[in-house]
Motif scaffolding. Sequence first.
Motif, short mmCIF file in Angstrom:
data_model
loop_
_atom_site.label_atom_id
_atom_site.label_comp_id
_atom_site.label_asym_id
_atom_site.label_seq_id
_atom_site.Cartn_x
_atom_site.Cartn_y
_atom_site.Cartn_z
N LEU A 100 119.34 8.52 120.96
CA LEU A 100 119.50 7.80 122.41
C LEU A 100 119.93 9.26 122.21
N TYR A 103 117.44 11.22 122.89
CA TYR A 103 116.18 10.83 123.81
C TYR A 103 115.98 11.32 124.64
N SER A 177 115.03 9.77 135.00
CA SER A 177 114.32 8.50 135.39
C SER A 177 114.81 8.61 133.92
N LYS A 178 115.17 8.88 132.71
CA LYS A 178 115.61 8.78 131.43
C LYS A 178 117.30 7.66 131.69
N GLU A 181 115.80 4.48 132.77
CA GLU A 181 115.83 3.55 131.52
C GLU A 181 116.96 3.02 130.81
N GLU A 185 117.66 -0.64 129.78
CA GLU A 185 117.99 -1.52 128.87
C GLU A 185 119.07 -1.99 128.77
N ARG A 203 115.14 7.23 143.28
CA ARG A 203 113.45 7.47 142.67
C ARG A 203 113.40 6.39 141.66
N HIS A 204 114.23 6.36 140.41
CA HIS A 204 113.58 5.77 139.89
C HIS A 204 113.80 4.54 139.16
N ASP A 239 102.97 5.54 151.36
CA ASP A 239 103.13 6.13 150.12
C ASP A 239 104.19 6.90 150.52
N GLN A 241 108.13 6.72 149.84
CA GLN A 241 109.37 7.01 148.10
C GLN A 241 110.22 6.32 148.56
N ASN B 15 108.12 7.38 130.15
CA ASN B 15 108.90 8.09 129.57
C ASN B 15 108.85 7.35 128.67
N ILE B 18 106.50 10.50 127.87
CA ILE B 18 106.79 11.63 127.93
C ILE B 18 107.24 11.85 126.97
N THR B 19 108.24 11.07 126.14
CA THR B 19 109.05 10.89 124.61
C THR B 19 107.52 11.56 123.30
N ARG B 42 104.30 9.53 137.63
CA ARG B 42 104.62 7.83 137.50
C ARG B 42 105.10 7.70 139.46
N GLN B 43 106.66 8.14 139.35
CA GLN B 43 106.93 7.52 140.61
C GLN B 43 106.96 8.93 141.97
N ARG B 44 105.81 9.58 141.65
CA ARG B 44 105.61 10.67 142.67
C ARG B 44 104.15 10.00 143.92
N SER B 45 104.12 10.45 144.67
CA SER B 45 103.11 9.60 145.90
C SER B 45 102.17 10.65 145.40
N ARG B 46 100.93 9.88 146.50
CA ARG B 46 99.76 10.28 146.28
C ARG B 46 99.78 11.73 146.51
N ARG B 47 100.03 12.20 148.08
CA ARG B 47 100.24 13.69 148.74
C ARG B 47 100.36 14.10 147.55
N ARG B 146 115.14 -0.91 122.40
CA ARG B 146 113.97 -0.86 121.69
C ARG B 146 113.43 1.22 122.24
N ILE B 147 113.78 2.17 122.73
CA ILE B 147 114.32 3.85 122.99
C ILE B 147 115.03 4.13 121.14
#
Lengths: 253, 182
Positions: A100, A103, A177-178, A181, A185, A203-204, A239, A241, B15, B18-19, B42-47, B146-147
């Motif tokens: 962990l 990770y 982000s992690k 995550e 979990e 954001r995540h 669009d 966030q 993630n 990425i890992t 993934r969490q980014r805008s199209r722009r 799971r990680i």
Amino acid sequence: MNGKVRIDSSEGEDEIEHIFDGYPMQKKTLLLESPIAQLYLSPIISSLSEIGIFDFDPKLPKKTAPITGVTELASDGANLALVLNRISTDGESKRAFLNLMRYMLPFVHRMDVSKVADKSMYFTLRETYARNFELPASLLSDGTVNITALIVALYFEKNKLVVIEEPERNVHPALMSKTVEMMKEAAQKKQIIATTHNPELIRHVDLEDILLVCRDESGRSVVIRPAQSEDVQTFLENDFQISDLFVDNLLEV
Amino acid sequence: MAVPYKAIYLFLEGNDDITFFHSIVKPLFERLYDSVISWPYRQRSRRHIQKFIKAIDAMGADYVYVGDIDSFPCVTRKKESLMSAQSRLRSERIYVVKREIEGWYIAGASGRFLSAIGAPAEIGSACENRTKEQFNDLIPRRFQSRIDFMQEVLKDYDVKLAADNNPSFRYFLEKNDLFEII
């Protein structure tokens, strides 16, 4: 206070009198630890003991921890070395802990706990950059210490409800982000509540998982679910966030 | 004459991607490029993604854009969908994972590892249609996370075996000149 519930009996005596029915109470008594409370409030006390409230101060786990302390993680993380020592004694737990850690921080090679004159202990990490060089906790970054404490709180404590104040404190934005995550979990096995003001963390997070605490017109705190707002949904379809809406105070529209 | 500085950007979805890339693919790219930078989209805008591709094109760097096939019937449809959302994306830089990144994980799991978790040895060879849920079913009870399990898969990972077992991974390696160096 220090993870315990304290009710100051100097105020609101009338309200608590019927619970304790004339039981003599001194000012600043810790009600839930009084014998009378054990008698009548044991289900509540039992439930509260399953709650872990964490507000880590990364400076404290960098110091040595007395060997004689409790092995459940303290709310400020001060006894982290002691808890890591408990984890280290079980091979499977230590293996999982290191996975962990890697990770989040792939450069972590190993973790050890060292004793100081048989009275206290501190933890060390070795990095892949210098496998033979042991970094004592005092030399680790605040973010590394915070991540270490967070992993322990999420995966190695038995609390059924875990409340974490700003889990992302001192952690690089690229790791948000992690961090989310891992909380997701861990939340499959226990309830996790985290507070934050950090847009990068938000954001995540899934919109459905956000509870926004804000003020109503009279100044009272209210909790709202942005996922139920049609305007928020419209912003996201165009669009925006979640973090954009949070920064601009638009999650409460 | 000086050798030009070469950089490649890896557009990755989540993630788990990425890992996987950090552990398995990035070290391979580092033998071909001076700089290998991963960027989660993934969490980014199209722009935002659009601006990022524009900047990469302007600096003359390479990039790969990696995404799961999801519910699309074929790679072409998936690529068309991505390019309709991102007009700057070039088709030849898109790589579609079949079916999900978990398939790339299990494709390279060693026989020793599969035996240790009680999974049949042939499971890796039928991994291109494996879903996230099927992958999760492989996780033994002793793993609380799971990680943790996914990190364990990568500890004993055989890239050549993965290329043999998963055609979409092999295609990715071949097209990026990585297959010859594994």
